[in-house]
Every structure is written in structure tokens, then in C-alpha cells.
Enzyme design. Sequence first.
Site, short mmCIF file in Angstrom:
data_model
loop_
_atom_site.label_atom_id
_atom_site.label_comp_id
_atom_site.label_asym_id
_atom_site.label_seq_id
_atom_site.Cartn_x
_atom_site.Cartn_y
_atom_site.Cartn_z
N LYS A 115 43.48 30.78 -45.03
CA LYS A 115 42.41 30.84 -44.04
C LYS A 115 42.43 32.19 -43.32
O LYS A 115 41.40 32.73 -42.97
CB LYS A 115 42.50 29.68 -43.06
CG LYS A 115 42.10 28.38 -43.74
CD LYS A 115 41.98 27.22 -42.79
CE LYS A 115 41.45 26.01 -43.55
NZ LYS A 115 41.72 24.75 -42.89
N LYS A 199 40.28 24.76 -55.32
CA LYS A 199 40.13 23.41 -54.77
C LYS A 199 38.71 23.19 -54.23
O LYS A 199 38.13 24.09 -53.63
CB LYS A 199 41.15 23.24 -53.63
CG LYS A 199 41.30 21.83 -53.14
CD LYS A 199 42.09 21.77 -51.83
CE LYS A 199 41.26 22.19 -50.66
NZ LYS A 199 41.77 21.86 -49.34
N LYS A 202 35.32 21.30 -48.20
CA LYS A 202 34.16 21.09 -47.31
C LYS A 202 33.51 22.41 -46.91
O LYS A 202 32.31 22.48 -46.70
CB LYS A 202 34.64 20.51 -45.97
CG LYS A 202 35.15 19.13 -45.93
CD LYS A 202 35.46 18.79 -44.45
CE LYS A 202 36.41 17.61 -44.34
NZ LYS A 202 37.75 17.96 -43.87
#
Length: 339
Positions: A115, A199, A202
Site C-alpha cells: 500500500k 489478488k 476491492k
Amino acid sequence: MTSFKPVLFSAIQPSGNITIGNYIGTMRHWSKMQNDYNCFYCIADLHALTTYNKHSCLKKSILDTISFYLACGVDPNKSIIFIQSHVYQHSQLNWILNCFSQFSELLRMNQFKMKRQIKNRYEKTNVGLFNYPILMASDILLYQTNFVPVGRDQKQHIELTRNIAYRFNSLYGDIFTLPEPLINECGSKIMSLLEPNKKMSKSDINKNNVIFLLDDISSVILKIKQSMTDSEQPCRIYYDIERKPGISNLLEILSAITNKNIDILLKELQGIMYREFKDIVADSLSKFLYKMQKSYINYRCDESYLKKVVYEGAIKARLKSEKTLQNVCSKLGLVSLFK
Ligand code: TYM
């Protein structure tokens, strides 16, 4: 006499629409576990603040998430459904555990590294994102959790939780139960549809990579039809993550929503073309989502019921978590207001 049941804890952060990856990786197991475990299912709204911006529809996502918990078969008479921010003990233990965690171990967390890479600079990375795994440890340890059903991406966070608990226990005695992750072999990492080496998430900016539980059925069919496969000739359907990531991913999705293991599916699918295979996946997924969405809408329309569920859940969660928190505070020598 009540028999002993192990404690199970899981959570989803309401940071966007729930994906089929979230469902397959964890939620699909929840209802089956309610009879054999004391289950706590949390909506991790404080975690969602780590990626919050003023356009995040947090309230909507929270109510959607509760509705999906119910639609997946979680029964509030058997399990405790609650919102993290309603149980202040989570933030309190979070601070205490911050003081028993090391900067270097948090720097090693893969999710943080990823992130932060997206944000690209430390200056733009909020401290909550760094601290996130310790809040997660607090969630789990407050309930003396034995098992945590999660997808593979959370394994490292559970290991960190165990390390923090072990460190604390070594200093103060048996305060925390050491939790075990429950990670299924199949479906614990559902991949993106167009980029099956990463992956499904969302927050993916390309929505064609992701099946959301709230997607309309026509777009689900389209997304599956467009999904990446491979150019092997003649085309054959078999499971091989390295060589056939796209096909293997579709097989995992099909296996999870039909409850058939992959070997059985492969026998049934022998000799068919990729196009037919995708039609089968799209058809099964559409039927599955149609049923799920119907149940979701029933719950979602009744906000007062949703609020009652999480109100009652918060009361029970506070009772259980307060015991652990009091024990921790007393071991640390913090002075109680009451005794
Ligand atoms: P979150 O909201 O990112 O994901 C919720 C759950 O879904 C799983 N998952 C997947 N499983 C398979 N394939 C995928 N593509 C996929 N994407 C997500 C995740 O592994 C997770 O189990 N930090 C957590 C929420 C949390 C939590 C906790 C979980 C807060 N406190 C305590 C367990 C225990 C999170 O952000 O999950």
C-alpha cells in the site's frame, strides 16, 4: 450444562463493495461454523479509515456489510455481529499493544509495503495504515480467539498477532490465547480476472478485474467472458496456478460456489472449450449472486433491524472484551476507576 466451544473471530473492512474474493476467502465458511464455535463477526470500520477519503461512502458500506453478513447465513441468535467502533475496548487495547510491538516488525508487513508503494512516499502514508495490523491484533486478542478464518493475504497479520500475544504473555502470564489462522487450501486467494497474477481486490481501479457481490448479473457474465485465460493449443482445462493462472482461478471460483472439489469439476469439464467453460462459470456465478442479492436486499431495506442486530452485538462484545482489557490493565499496573 453449557459445553465449551472454541472462539472464532473474523472481520471485513467496509472500505468499498464486498468482492467474491472476500466471500470465497472467508465469509462462505462463517454460517457453517456457528454451531461449533462462539463466533464474533466484526465490521472493521476503524480499519476502513486507513484508506478513507471524503468520497468514501462509509455509512453505506457499513450497512451493506452487515446485510451481507446476514445474507450469508450468519444468525445473530447464534453469532455476535458488531461494529468495531461500537466497542471502544478495541482502540484502548490497540494503544497498549502499540507499546509492545516493534517498529521493525510492522515495516515487514507485506500489505503495508504494497500500500505504501502505491502511495509512493512515506509522507503520503497515514500512520493508521502502518498501525493497522496492531488494531487487527487487538480485535482478535480481546476475545481470547482460538481461530481466525481469513484469506491468505492476512496470514502474516495473524502471525504478528501471535508474536505480540506471546511477548505479552511472557512478561505477564497467560493473558492472551494464541490464535490460529484458518486458511482453506482452495479459494484463499482469488485472483484478478484480467491480471490473474495479482489478488482480486476491492480497491482495484479496473472494475473488470473484480466481481462484486452487488454487481448486476449482466456485468458479471461479461466480466467472466472477458477474463484472461491462456493460449495453450489445443486448449485444455486443468489446474496449474503457474502455467494456467486464469483457468485455475476460474476453477477455484466455480469450486467454491458449487461446493464441488476441483477434481470432480475437472471430470465433468473434460473435453470442453474455454468458451463453454466460461459460460458454465458465468451461469453458476449468476445464479449464486442472484440468490445472494435477493436475500441482501431483504435485510438492507430494514435499517432498524440492522441497527438492532449491531446494538445487541455491541453489548455482548463489550462484555467479553472488557474482561480481557481489565485483566491487561491490572497486570500493567493501571489504576481501575471502580476497584
Ligand atoms: P479485507 O476487508 O481486506 O478482507 C476481508 C477478508 O477477505 C479476504 N480476502 C480474500 N480472500 C481470498 N481472495 C481474495 N482475493 C481476497 N481478498 C480479501 C481477506 O483475507 C479477509 O479474510 N484486516 C482485515 C479485516 C480485519 C480482520 C480483523 C480480519 C480487521 N480485523 C481481525 C480477521 C481478524 C481486512 O482488511 O480484510
